[in-house]
Design a protein around this motif. Structure first.
Motif: not given
Length: 129
Positions: A61-69, A7-18
């Motif tokens: 802390d660096s991903v809290k609120g942006r990432f979900t496991i 699922g990795g890849g190259q994206v722009q700032s603000g984009d999403s990936l799963r």
């Protein structure tokens, strides 16, 4: 036994990936699982973890609120939904699993690489500004 991250890849700032992590050779439906990442020139660091039951989650802390496991035990797959990606999220992302089943730990253990016995091969996430 293998963990396969994808699922990795190259994206722009603000984009999403799963990201997804699938297991082969055995099931990890009753094991603690986690995501770690390693940026170039840096040590591998904790990103997120989920308890064996799925009832508890832990985040850096660096991903809290942006990432979900999340985990789908029927599919035998671990996920990491990453939203609002930033250039500093650029890294190779690894999924990992505890060897012990149905084991609960205190918070610090979930964040430690030493808890995890099985590791996937990593998937590269590149975020450009």
């Amino acid at each position: 036994v293998q963990l396969q991250a994808s699922g990795g890849g190259q994206v722009q700032s603000g984009d999403s990936l799963r990201l997804a992590c699938a297991a082969s050779g055995r099931t990890f439906s009753n094991n603690v699982m986690g995501w770690f990442r390693q940026a170039p020139g840096k040590e591998r660091e904790f990103v997120a973890a989920i308890s064996w039951s799925g009832g508890s989650t832990y985040y850096a802390d660096s991903v809290k609120g942006r990432f979900t496991i999340a985990r789908d035990n029927d599919e035998g797959t671990l996920y990491l939904q990453m939203n609002n990606l930033k250039p500093e999220d650029t890294a190779v992302y690894y999924c990992a699993a505890d060897e012990r089943r149905r084991t609960t730990y205190t918070d610090p253990f979930y964040r430690s690489k030493s808890l995890y016995y099985y590791w996937g091969q990593g998937t590269l996430v590149t975020v450009s500004s």
